[in-house]
Design a protein around this motif. Structure first.
Motif, PDB file in Angstrom:
ATOM      1  N   UNK A 120       0.858  -1.168   0.000  1.00 39.33           N
ATOM      2  CA  UNK A 120       0.000   0.000   0.000  1.00 39.33           C
ATOM      3  C   UNK A 120       0.895   1.218   0.000  1.00 39.33           C
ATOM      4  N   UNK A 122       0.109   4.195   0.474  1.00 31.81           N
ATOM      5  CA  UNK A 122      -0.222   5.075   1.598  1.00 31.81           C
ATOM      6  C   UNK A 122       0.562   4.694   2.832  1.00 31.81           C
ATOM      7  N   UNK A 123       0.608   3.394   3.105  1.00 33.45           N
ATOM      8  CA  UNK A 123       1.359   2.934   4.272  1.00 33.45           C
ATOM      9  C   UNK A 123       2.839   3.196   4.083  1.00 33.45           C
ATOM     10  N   UNK A 125       4.230   5.502   2.398  1.00 34.52           N
ATOM     11  CA  UNK A 125       4.455   6.935   2.579  1.00 34.52           C
ATOM     12  C   UNK A 125       4.574   7.256   4.072  1.00 34.52           C
TER      13      UNK A 125
END
Lengths: 285, 202, 435, 194, 345
Positions: A120, A122-123, A125
């Motif tokens: 992911x 997002x993770x 990041x």
């Protein structure tokens, strides 16, 4: 025979009268646009769209809950008719768009740790701004590919590859990428800056081999005033003529050319003249 | 519009059952044997053609506001005529089609063709469309009925082919109908997906 | 004897053995390093604002950065020295770039003058005095969440109980155990100041049944004290999670999306109580704290370290070389660090070195065994949440109560299909926050 | 007593044994169309139940009060469909005006019901099977409830199917049909209960 | 920047070591007593049927994964479990080709078309068993006597289940006299019958005859925490309760409920089929509802329908209801006040 006629005449008249009466008496105002949409639908009330009948589908389209092409039976003629009613006309001035990736990092960008966490972006990041030394580049975990409702994005060698035929320029991937690397560009645009690194040249090149180093050679090479280096080199697509001049001079190959959906590295003109390409091929800076 | 296009659309490109998924009730109910499917298919072809013709003729007369009730009325009249004909000449078929014969009235295919084609096209095209869609419907029914009859009773058109011990009663019961159609659609989906992918990768 | 417990949760395999590595060790005080890195956002909330400039000479205990509004905390210097930089460094456990104050040690050990009080004087302080001391000394929750402590006491909600959390359910960690074992009386006095600050009539000290010796010590020390009760808990993970602790002890659930104070309860870590005691009695701000260094290292032990010390200065290079995974925090809820140039912040209570990550098979389909549901301490359905995230259906996540997730990792731990359920949930939370 | 058990049997067999969807194949179009969401399925099922009962009453009355005395049985189909269409229209208009809330939840499904084979089918079946007035109503009610039950169960499964890892070719209707096959297989289990 | 790169990932950094393979292996182990009992009583018939279903199930699993271009899932042993359970629900005299067809339905249609393990809506073994029963009703209701392998003669001797069924059929038709006569056959030797049902020396499907073997398997599964006991208890409990009511209403004596629970595949279904993780509800409340539904439906179908046995049908029906149960029995989320559902409606 006569009886049949009489019965049906009476039945017809009676029902017709009741219905007319009812529709006048119990009339409820509805938006004429809504009625137009319902009119444009096939009216088979087959339910294939998943809505309760054509009026249900029409209502959903009217309220913006369903796309104009919701009716599988009516197909594209119906969709075009409804789009006309809804005022969403295909704008002929605007060129068709397609999503592209503003990074060519992958193995070119240095990693600082081995990320084995969830796929992911997002993770990633959130864990030290990603595993790359470059803070602006692609993590290669494919959040954009997962987000694409049309399966148009595929992860190839740690970078997303957009299938232009499937891409509908819906912009979902643009929103999904936490690094803001996806961009909608005109479909016929061939020359692209494949870097989003706004660091100073020295820092940029030390974190990624193919980063934009802000040398401004492209600016000078461009005859149409179409490319400018701000935080990073940016092409003005309204002015760009796809002449490739900028790609030819870019020392780090941060500006690349797409041909038939694939990236083509442009060999610098200098090399052609001298006949030897050794220095520029090995040169990183 | 080319006539060949109408034919292609009706028979396979926009097959009423397999692509548009219309008219499911008779498709599932009367496909226990091939002969039933043929009977149903012919009835639908006739009714569809006639309704397309009559609606096409009257398309400029019928006011838009009452067109659907009017169509239903026309179709119902046609169905009643056919029902009486079958009752008179093929009583066995009348019995085996049972309630699904009058139910052709509410078969979405016929109304859909009336609304989306016959009401917008001339008589010739509408006639051809009716025949083509009807044939497409019949062919799809035959396909389903073939598997169901063969696996369920071991026979094709009543001629026994497989031994009785392999007869699967379930195939002529409702689950068999759903299963057969589901698997046929799935297998078709597989091939059309393949084709699509090939087109995209070109 | 009644043992409290909550619904759900797990027994972590081999937890006892992992704790045993450090339970009996001495507390080691490392020698002061040459440089200290003090990130300004060590606490939950806003980063602090520096009040010193580069080149300034500072003494131990001197205020370096002042809190920025209510939801923040002061930061003090643990050593005397010179400010070298105030700049952005990435080596900070939240993983983001953050401004840090770098102090070069001058080894002169100068201290500011602390205002100390005797216990009797301290007991006469008013609630406001104590909250002020909390604010001045930069107290934050030392259980790991680094929630600024004074905020818990400032609300106008009436408080009925203060709970000291000495559960420490993470398998490796023993820092809280060390505090309770060595500073039993300070912890109790800290709790008493907390009771004064909150006005609550009742205090609880919660201890898990794998620390019976500490439990007995506390009981004996507190015999005759009616205000404070020592409560024994069954060993279970995540017993130490604030909301689960409250529900187990008082049979009251913290409202969805709320804080314990919403139901009139304040929960603090035993380490916070010890730090408060030091702040009230000795006048010392929060500059040092306890942590466990354990795992695959030569001498696992508990440490008392200055905040801002780099991991590098605490652990041998050899230990670093033989391990691939560097964990800050616990085995179940900690974070992996990619470099040992990471400073210890107020929130880190353990450093664990592991040779490698656990070998978990490939992610398979959910087989609906419902062990994640049965064990979830927040009564969520992790597999449903994960499935929604997988299918990009973020809109319905709130309906399924994703906010209640405490990220304890129980679901990922038990899943037989090796689905990283918690990762999906985290992703969903981030995606929701971004919208 | 005997009558009572007969009437009970009519309702029960309409729901489970001769389920209108799974064993009689009436109303399959809307069964497959409006079962993507449970909320719509509930609305559709309830609307079908209401219309079934009202249409049965009207068609029964028309058949025995008008058609039989005038020997016009052969016009059954055409008159029934007109009556049903009119009734549906009427219910919709009245509901829209006076029962706004109910219209929002049920009314939107009404247009779909005119062409639902279940309504016409049950009206004709009632005449074919020679049920009396009460029997007809109960059979219609049972069938409507059977429709409701099955479409709600089916929609719940379909909502779940959306999230599953189904082979690409079978996604959507094929797998829904296969599901329906096993649902009807399960319903066969009720066979002969009465 | 040093050369060595650390590994970075997200918590937790530990795993219980639990896996699907192990769970499936436990189920297989728990089936061993049942398999032994069936081989003891039905000899070669049992061995052949079990081998055929298991081997063909694994083969179909392999082939279908290959065709669907997905990873090979044979090593998770779920196909073996499905094959074994399917085999154990079949009569010993099942023609092997039918057994193979059963595996085909179970693995390909019910499981792989829905996406493989974890995705199936219906219990593969139950669905396949019901399919075969409807498709080939004659070979699947031919029972053989244990030990002797001779066909059961419907007029002289019968399976215990068919004795119960005769009583019930007569009650249904209102012929109380015949019911009583049929019941006297059971009553005359009820303890003997119960003993036989426990040891399993009766005619019936391979796995369902021996209650003891099933209970040993159940205990193993409970010890290993592989099944949700609430399904078994609520299933058997509610079925028992319904038969107690029936026997009280029709005055059938105290042992009748016990016999009707032990006869047929109720126990086997309750332990090995209803408790299937994939097709049963995910919350405790849901599982209790599921079990009660199963119990009531099994007895209703068994008593009043055309079919001798109601277990597979009731399992299929409750599988169908599972998504709905799941939706309405979600756990109350921590700290959330329960919304009164009555107010909405």
């Amino acid at each position: 025979m006569l009886e049949t006629l009489i019965i049906f005449l009476i039945l017809g008249l009676l029902l017709g009268a009741i219905l007319t009466f009812a529709s006048v008496k119990f009339h409820v105002e509805t938006d004429p646009k809504l009625e137009e949409i319902i009119e444009a639908l096939p009216g088979a009330n087959c339910g294939a769209c998943g809505y309760p009948g054509c009026s249900g589908c029409g209502k959903a389209i009217f309220e913006g809950k369903a796309p104009v092409n919701s009716c599988p039976v009516g197909g594209s003629p119906t969709a075009i008719a409804i789009a006309g009613i809804m005022g969403i006309e295909a704008n002929s001035d605007q060129k068709p768009l397609v999503a592209r990736v503003k990074c060519n990092g992958a193995d070119n960008a240095k990693a600082i740790y081995e990320y084995s966490g969830a796929k992911s972006c997002l993770l990633a990041k959130n864990s030290f701004s990603g595993m790359k030394l470059c803070d602006f580049g692609c993590f290669g975990l494919g959040t954009c590919a997962v987000s694409c409702p049309f399966d148009a994005i595929e992860m190839v060698n740690g970078l997303p590859k957009v299938n232009a035929k499937k891409c509908t320029a819906c912009g979902i991937c643009v929103k999904a990428c936490p690094q803001f690397l996806m961009e909608l560009i005109p479909q016929d645009q061939k020359v692209l800056v494949n870097c989003n690194n706004t660091d100073k040249g020295k820092n940029a090149i030390s974190s990624c081999k193919v980063a934009c180093i802000k040398c401004k050679k492209c600016e000078k090479a461009c005859n149409f005033d179409a490319i400018h280096v701000g935080g990073v080199a940016v092409i003005d697509y309204t002015k760009c003529t796809n002449c490739r001049a900028c790609a030819e001079v870019c020392p780090t190959h941060a500006i690349l050319v797409y041909e038939k959906n694939n990236i083509v590295k442009v060999v610098a003109k200098v090399e052609e003249k001298s006949g030897c390409s050794g220095c520029s091929a090995n040169c990183e800076r | 519009m080319k006539i060949s296009d109408i034919f292609k659309d009706g028979i396979y490109r926009k097959n009423a059952i397999l692509i548009m998924l219309l008219g499911m009730c008779p498709t599932l109910a009367v496909t226990t044997t091939l002969s039933n499917a043929i009977g149903m298919g012919i009835s639908v072809i006739v009714i569809l053609t006639l309704s397309n013709i009559s609606i096409s003729i009257m398309r400029k007369v019928i006011p838009a506001a009452v067109r659907i009730p009017a169509y239903i009325g026309i179709i119902a009249a046609l169905v009643t005529i056919i029902e009486m004909l079958i009752h008179a000449y093929v009583p066995t078929l009348y019995v085996s089609l049972g309630i699904y014969l009058p139910l052709i009235v509410v078969n979405c295919i016929i109304l859909e063709r009336a609304e989306s084609f016959a009401s917008k096209n001339n008589i010739l095209h509408s006639t051809i469309d009716g025949i083509a869609v009807g044939i497409g419907f019949t062919l799809a029914m035959l396909l389903i009925a073939f598997f169901r009859e063969l696996l369920g009773t071991g026979a094709i058109l009543g001629f026994t082919i497989l031994p009785a011990s392999t007869n699967m009663l379930i195939m002529i019961l409702p689950p068999g109908a759903f299963l057969t159609l589901g698997i046929i659609l799935g297998v078709m989906g597989h091939y059309s997906n393949k084709k699509k992918e090939e087109l995209e990768n070109e | 004897m009644k043992k409290f417990s909550f619904k759900g949760g797990i027994h972590i395999h081999g937890s006892a053995a992992k704790k045993a590595l450090t339970t009996n060790s001495q507390i080691i005080i490392p020698k002061d390093p040459e440089y200290l890195y003090l990130p300004l956002n060590q606490q939950l909330g806003k980063p602090s604002v520096p009040v010193v400039e580069v080149g300034d000479q500072v003494k131990a205990g001197q205020l370096l950065a002042i809190k920025d509004g209510g939801f923040s905390a002061n930061i003090h210097s643990p050593i005397s020295g010179v400010i070298e930089h105030i700049d952005f460094f990435i080596n900070e456990p939240t993983g983001q770039l953050s401004k840090s104050i770098v102090i070069k040690n001058d080894f002169s050990n100068q201290e500011v003058e602390y205002i100390s009080r005797s216990t009797e004087d301290a007991m006469k302080l008013t609630a406001k005095n104590i909250v002020d001391i909390m604010e001045e000394s930069g107290l934050v929750g030392l259980g790991g969440a680094t929630f600024p402590t004074p905020i818990k006491y400032l609300g106008d909600k009436k408080c009925s109980a203060v709970i000291l959390n000495g559960i420490e359910c993470e398998p490796y960690n023993t820092a809280d155990y060390a505090i309770m074992k060595n500073h039993c009386k300070e912890v109790i006095r800290g709790l008493k100041y907390m009771l004064i600050a909150s006005g609550a009539p009742k205090g609880y000290i919660c201890i898990e049944d794998n620390k019976m010796d500490v439990y007995e010590t506390f009981r004996q020390t507190l015999s005759g004290d009616t205000d404070i009760q020592v409560a024994l808990f069954k060993e279970k993970y995540p017993q130490g999670a604030e909301k689960q602790l409250v529900s187990a002890l008082l049979n009251q659930e913290v409202t969805y999306g709320g804080l314990p104070i919403d139901i009139g309860v304040i929960v603090n870590n035993v380490g916070t109580a010890k730090a408060l005691c030091d702040a009230v009695e000795l006048g010392k701000p929060l500059t040092h704290h306890y942590l466990t260094i354990t795992g695959n290292v030569k001498s696992p032990s508990n440490y008392y370290v200055p905040i801002g010390i780099l991991f590098k200065d605490l652990i041998d290079d050899e230990d670093f070389d033989k391990n691939n995974v560097l964990l800050a925090g616990g085995l179940m809820m900690g974070k992996t660090m990619y470099t040992e140039m990471t400073p210890v912040t107020k929130g880190i209570n353990a450093i664990i070195l592991l040779e490698d990550l656990p070998k978990v098979g490939p992610e398979l389909q959910c087989v609906r065994c419902s062990s994640c549901i049965d064990n979830c301490p927040a009564f969520l359905s992790p597999t449903n949440l994960a499935q929604l995230v997988k299918n990009n259906k973020y809109d319905t996540l709130n309906e399924y109560g994703i906010v209640a997730c405490i990220e304890c990792g129980t679901c990922s731990y038990v899943c037989p299909s090796h689905i990283p359920l918690l990762d999906y949930i985290r992703h969903g939370k981030l995606e929701l926050r971004r919208r | 007593m005997n009558n009572l058990s007969l009437y009970f049997g009519l309702v029960f067999s309409g729901i489970l044994i001769k389920n209108v969807l799974l064993s009689q194949f009436l109303g399959i179009c809307s069964f497959l169309g409006v079962s993507k969401k449970t909320s719509s399925a509930v609305g559709m099922g309830m609307a079908v139940t209401v219309v079934l009962v009202v249409a049965t009453i009207a068609s029964y009355a028309f058949y025995y009060l008008v058609q039989v005395p005038f020997h016009l049985e052969f016009l059954r189909t055409i008159s029934f469909i007109i009556i049903i269409a009119a009734i549906v229209q009427l219910i919709e208009v009245v509901m829209k005006k006076y029962m706004r809330g109910l219209y929002e939840s049920l009314g939107v499904y009404l247009p779909l019901i005119t062409t639902n084979c279940a309504v016409l089918g049950i009206a004709i079946l009632n005449i074919n099977n020679g049920y009396d007035f009460l029997g007809s109503i109960l059979y219609a009610l049972g069938s409507g409830l059977g429709f409701l039950l099955v479409i709600v169960l089916f929609s719940a499964i379909r909502e779940k199917l959306e999230l599953l890892d189904i082979p690409e070719a079978f996604k959507g209707l094929p797998i829904a049909l296969i599901t329906a096959a096993f649902m009807s297989l399960a319903f066969i289990g009720f066979g002969g209960i009465l | 920047m040093e050369n060595k790169m650390r590994k970075v990932t997200w918590s937790p950094f530990a795993h219980s070591g639990n896996s699907v393979n192990m769970a499936m292996l436990d189920v297989i182990i728990s089936l061993i007593p049942v398999i032994i009992a069936s081989v003891l009583f039905f000899r070669m018939g049992s061995v052949l049927v079990l081998l055929t279903t298991t081997a063909s199930a694994v083969a179909f699993e392999y082939i279908s994964r290959l065709v669907l271009k997905r990873y090979n899932s044979c090593q998770d042993l779920s196909a073996v479990v499905t094959g074994l359970i399917l085999g154990l629900t079949l009569p010993p005299s099942t023609p092997l080709i039918i057994a193979v067809l059963g595996s085909l339905i179970a693995i390909v249609v019910v499981k792989q078309l829905f996406g493989g393990i974890g995705n199936n809506v219906f219990n593969p073994a139950a669905a396949a068993r019901a399919f075969l029963l409807i498709a080939f009703s004659v070979p699947l209701t031919n029972w053989v006597n244990p030990m002797t392998s001779t066909y059961v003669d419907a007029t002289t001797s019968a399976t215990p289940l068919s004795l119960v069924k005769t009583v019930m059929m007569n009650i249904k038709t209102g012929d109380m006299e015949a019911a009583r006569t049929a019941y006297s056959v059971i009553e005359s030797n009820s303890w003997g019958l119960i003993k036989l049902l426990f040891t399993g020396e009766v005619a019936g499907s391979l796995g369902e005859t021996s209650a003891i073997a099933i209970i040993i398997g159940l205990i193993y599964l409970i010890v290993k925490k592989r099944i949700h006991t609430e399904i078994v208890t609520s299933y058997v409990g509610s079925a028992f309760l319904v038969t107690v009511i029936l026997s009280l209403v029709y005055d059938l004596g105290p042992l009748f409920p016990l016999i009707s629970i032990l006869a047929g595949s109720l126990l086997f279904g309750a332990v090995f089929m209803a408790t299937d993780w994939v097709t049963s509800p995910m919350t405790k409340k849901g599982r209790i509802i599921f079990g009660i539904g199963l119990g009531v439906l099994t007895i209703v179908i068994r008593t009043f329908s055309n079919f001798p046995e109601g277990v597979v049908f009731s399992i299929l029906i409750m599988n169908m209801v599972t998504p709905l149960i799941d939706r309405h029995t979600g756990n109350r989320i921590f700290g959330k006040v329960k919304v009164k559902s009555n107010e909405k409606k």
